[in-house]
Scaffold this active site. Structure first.
Site, PDB file in Angstrom:
ATOM      1  N   LEU A 138     -31.422   0.967  26.141  1.00 27.93           N
ATOM      2  CA  LEU A 138     -32.250   1.282  24.611  1.00 27.93           C
ATOM      3  C   LEU A 138     -31.744   0.658  23.472  1.00 27.93           C
ATOM      4  O   LEU A 138     -32.065   0.313  22.238  1.00 27.93           O
ATOM      5  CB  LEU A 138     -30.303   2.122  24.204  1.00 27.93           C
ATOM      6  CG  LEU A 138     -30.823   3.898  24.648  1.00 27.93           C
ATOM      7  CD1 LEU A 138     -29.702   4.780  24.083  1.00 27.93           C
ATOM      8  CD2 LEU A 138     -32.218   4.889  24.561  1.00 27.93           C
ATOM      9  N   HIS A 195     -33.820  -2.578  21.227  1.00 26.88           N
ATOM     10  CA  HIS A 195     -35.127  -2.735  21.041  1.00 26.88           C
ATOM     11  C   HIS A 195     -35.793  -4.752  21.084  1.00 26.88           C
ATOM     12  O   HIS A 195     -34.947  -5.221  22.114  1.00 26.88           O
ATOM     13  CB  HIS A 195     -34.980  -3.275  19.700  1.00 26.88           C
ATOM     14  CG  HIS A 195     -34.312  -1.800  18.307  1.00 26.88           C
ATOM     15  ND1 HIS A 195     -33.055  -1.443  18.861  1.00 26.88           N
ATOM     16  CD2 HIS A 195     -35.152  -0.805  18.191  1.00 26.88           C
ATOM     17  CE1 HIS A 195     -32.942  -0.565  17.863  1.00 26.88           C
ATOM     18  NE2 HIS A 195     -34.655   0.118  17.857  1.00 26.88           N
ATOM     19  N   MET A 204     -26.619  -8.204  22.759  1.00 25.01           N
ATOM     20  CA  MET A 204     -26.959  -7.718  24.253  1.00 25.01           C
ATOM     21  C   MET A 204     -28.146  -8.777  24.862  1.00 25.01           C
ATOM     22  O   MET A 204     -27.629  -8.882  26.265  1.00 25.01           O
ATOM     23  CB  MET A 204     -27.625  -6.815  24.301  1.00 25.01           C
ATOM     24  CG  MET A 204     -26.879  -5.471  23.754  1.00 25.01           C
ATOM     25  SD  MET A 204     -25.289  -4.870  25.312  1.00 25.01           S
ATOM     26  CE  MET A 204     -26.107  -4.743  26.149  1.00 25.01           C
ATOM     27  N   GLU A 205     -28.902  -9.389  24.240  1.00 21.54           N
ATOM     28  CA  GLU A 205     -29.686 -10.682  24.563  1.00 21.54           C
ATOM     29  C   GLU A 205     -29.096 -11.912  24.738  1.00 21.54           C
ATOM     30  O   GLU A 205     -28.729 -12.807  26.438  1.00 21.54           O
ATOM     31  CB  GLU A 205     -31.064 -11.234  24.034  1.00 21.54           C
ATOM     32  CG  GLU A 205     -31.613  -9.893  23.451  1.00 21.54           C
ATOM     33  CD  GLU A 205     -31.219  -9.100  22.234  1.00 21.54           C
ATOM     34  OE1 GLU A 205     -32.034  -8.355  22.534  1.00 21.54           O
ATOM     35  OE2 GLU A 205     -30.274  -9.622  21.804  1.00 21.54           O
ATOM     36  N   ASP A 260     -26.569 -16.808  43.527  1.00 22.94           N
ATOM     37  CA  ASP A 260     -27.903 -16.239  44.983  1.00 22.94           C
ATOM     38  C   ASP A 260     -28.570 -17.648  45.146  1.00 22.94           C
ATOM     39  O   ASP A 260     -28.312 -17.017  46.461  1.00 22.94           O
ATOM     40  CB  ASP A 260     -29.430 -15.765  43.794  1.00 22.94           C
ATOM     41  CG  ASP A 260     -30.265 -15.887  44.920  1.00 22.94           C
ATOM     42  OD1 ASP A 260     -30.354 -15.424  45.713  1.00 22.94           O
ATOM     43  OD2 ASP A 260     -31.744 -16.391  44.542  1.00 22.94           O
TER      44      ASP A 260
END
Length: 158
Positions: free
Chosen positions: A75, A77, A113-114, A128
């Site tokens: 959700l 953008h 969120m970014e 990793d």
């Protein structure tokens, strides 16, 4: 308590309409840590990891993570980011690598969120690249440290 904005009146998930919001400068800063064995820390510090420059590759991964957030979080953008700054700090006292990301845009919605995604992707890349020698590494303390801009104004973590 404020309402959750990603649900409609029927309780169904939806993408928030930001079309009527004013465009403002938006900034978010997030951070996180990956803890590891002392030997793993030394491989990173000396640049001797078999897969290459751990911090350099993790920096690029974090930037890519910020740019791809809308592809990963349903959700969110898609945003035209104007800046993604990634800093890593090597902390031999823990031992750990700390990641701090600042994301900026000029738009109608925030970039928290970014910033969070960038931190996680950067730290996951460290994992990793070093998991062959240390499967017990732990990603921890990922959080938003501050945000600026928008209707809700500025916020800084205590």
């Amino acid at each position: 308590m404020p309402e959750l904005t990603h649900f409609d009146a029927a309780g169904q998930a939806h993408m928030v309409d930001v079309g009527g919001k004013a465009e403002t400068k938006r900034i978010a800063v997030a951070r996180g840590t990956i803890r590891m064995l002392p030997a793993t820390f030394e491989l990173i510090r000396k640049g001797e990891a078999k897969k290459g420059d751990v911090i350099g590759i993790a920096r690029i991964a974090a930037i890519q993570g910020a740019k791809r957030t809308a592809d990963l979080i349903p959700l969110c953008h898609p945003l035209a980011l104007t800046r993604v700054a990634v800093d890593f700090e090597l902390d031999e006292t823990v031992p750990a690598v700390h990641c701090r990301v600042q994301v900026e845009t000029h738009g109608r919605t925030g970039v928290e969120m970014e910033a969070l995604t960038a931190v996680q992707v950067g730290l996951l890349t460290v994992y990793d690249m070093c998991k062959a020698v240390d499967r017990g590494m732990t990603i921890t303390d990922v959080k938003v440290m501050e945000k600026h801009g928008g209707k809700s104004g500025d916020w800084v973590a205590e």
